[in-house]
Design an enzyme around this catalytic site. Sequence first.
Site, mmCIF file in Angstrom:
data_model
loop_
_atom_site.group_PDB
_atom_site.id
_atom_site.type_symbol
_atom_site.label_atom_id
_atom_site.label_comp_id
_atom_site.label_asym_id
_atom_site.label_seq_id
_atom_site.Cartn_x
_atom_site.Cartn_y
_atom_site.Cartn_z
ATOM 1 N N LYS A 94 0.917 -1.294 0.031
ATOM 2 C CA LYS A 94 -0.100 -0.105 -0.055
ATOM 3 C C LYS A 94 0.986 1.044 0.086
ATOM 4 C CE LYS A 94 -3.729 2.065 2.834
ATOM 5 N NZ LYS A 94 -4.736 1.834 3.915
ATOM 6 N N SER B 223 -9.550 1.987 2.860
ATOM 7 C CA SER B 223 -8.891 2.765 1.921
ATOM 8 C C SER B 223 -7.767 1.881 1.168
ATOM 9 C CB SER B 223 -7.880 3.738 2.706
ATOM 10 O OG SER B 223 -7.303 3.162 3.636
ATOM 11 N N SER C 162 -9.442 -0.234 7.154
ATOM 12 C CA SER C 162 -8.986 -0.195 5.788
ATOM 13 C C SER C 162 -8.077 -1.425 5.278
ATOM 14 C CB SER C 162 -8.024 1.052 5.609
ATOM 15 O OG SER C 162 -8.969 1.946 5.621
HETATM 16 N N1 GLN Z 1 -13.036 4.155 6.057
HETATM 17 C C1 GLN Z 1 -12.365 4.728 7.692
HETATM 18 C C2 GLN Z 1 -12.020 6.056 7.041
HETATM 19 O O1 GLN Z 1 -12.249 6.717 6.355
HETATM 20 C C3 GLN Z 1 -11.171 4.114 7.690
HETATM 21 C C4 GLN Z 1 -9.861 4.391 7.090
HETATM 22 C C5 GLN Z 1 -8.783 3.392 7.473
HETATM 23 O O2 GLN Z 1 -8.764 2.371 8.346
HETATM 24 N N2 GLN Z 1 -7.491 4.035 7.138
HETATM 25 O O3 GLN Z 1 -11.464 6.830 8.081
#
Ligand code: GLN
Length: 491
Positions: A80, A155, A179
């Site tokens: 990532k 994400s 994410s």
């Molecule tokens: N979807 C969540 C957010 O937008 C989690 C993001 C993540 O785990 N990096 O914050």
Amino acid sequence: MTDVTAMTATQIAGLVATGAASAVEVTQAHLDRIAAVDGRVNAFLHVDTEGALAVARDIDARRAAGEELGPLAGVPVAVKDVLTTKGVPTTVGSKILEGWRPPYDSTIVERLRAAGTVMLGKTNMDEFAMGSSTEYSAYGPSRNPWDTDRIPGGSGGGSAAALAAFEAPLAIGSDTGGSIRQPGAVTGTVGAKPTYGGTSRYGLVAFSSSLDTPGPCARTVLDAALLHAAIGGHDPRDSTSIPAPVPDVVAAAKIGATGDLSGVRLGIVTEFGGEGAEPGVMATFREAVDTLTKLGAEIVEISCPHFRYALPAYYLIAPSECSSNLARFDGVRFGLRTGDDGNRSLEEVMSLTREAGFGPEVKRRIMLGTYALSSGYYDAYYGQAQKVRTLITRDFTAAFERVDALISPTTPFVAFPLGARTSDPYQMYLADLFTIPSNLYGGPGISVPCGLSEGLPVGLQVMAPTMADDRMYRVAAALESAVGTLTPPTM
Ligand code: GLN
């Protein structure tokens, strides 16, 4: 896909170890696969063709010289783009870091190399890991290999999509609110969030430092465990790293794979009983619960009354920490600089850079966080959210006095069509309804495929006590032994 791209990391490592395939052959097969399908999937922001082949050649040379190599020697991995890679572009999905080549490797990337893996490249993500669909990436969304008109989650949607499209057998994600697990669920792959502090944040571009947790993504539970073992463990360069060895997640995955869960008590969270979740997801989850019962697990229902406040607490704590962390992107030290024509003040250049470099969701979070931390509102918002965090931790502690692990669907809904939730941030935030509690608590969580709804993958989440990551691998591997792995029909 060629034979080798269809294989698990475990199988590939076996081939390379016995000399049946070279690391170069394995790497080239994956690079060819990326070239063939990534135009449709957009999982990668950067493919490091030359770097990957050089590492693969080195592994082959060391094997030929009789050197003892790591357990994942020769296995390709996708990383990532939130983790720094020395000399290799690291954008975090943002324009503000476009063109930045970090001068150092993150600990995770260092350990991947020490394990003998071959980094193929950097995967797409929502900007600064804020989002649940990759649609907030500044470089266009990734697409779900199950249906390229749908999101691959976020994400870390790029990492999950790369696995589901057989572009890589292993990938790295980071999980602040879900994410790793949510993209795993909606792409039919496995994603594990380790115990907070169990994997190093050194070189992980910070979003919300008290929640950010790098972790493994794979197509099987055993592969995820092998990757977890390779990247985890104490790192003196991360002040919140836990000074203890990683629980034996690989042994736990192997025990789980025998399909015997007798003596294991699992709690279904009452509060995740369907409100806000698609009926099809709940039906597939319930079938998986029946399977777990048949494997010998004892199932009880457990109320965690404060979980309903997890989402609002998270959306105060995470933006607050992000508003502080993202202050470092000032147009001076890294990446983009806008409007520096020699006549403008430093403040003007910073402001123009941030205006041009950050996307709308990142700006929304910075504003929310700045407001929640402002002197008149600190107690009412940030302080209150921290109290809720404590209550959620107590819910977990009380639950784990009665059960070994908690289970739930990973996500309330299957992969949704691109564009379906971009106009309403709250609808996007709901994707992490079931994953956020364990981030606030700090315990580990894994998503494992448990079946289909409307022809799309559904994930089952297993949440375990802090530093009991092995437990969730055992349960996930047992379910996998009964359900099998999922393969997108079109790939
Ligand atoms: N979807 C969540 C957010 O937008 C989690 C993001 C993540 O785990 N990096 O914050």
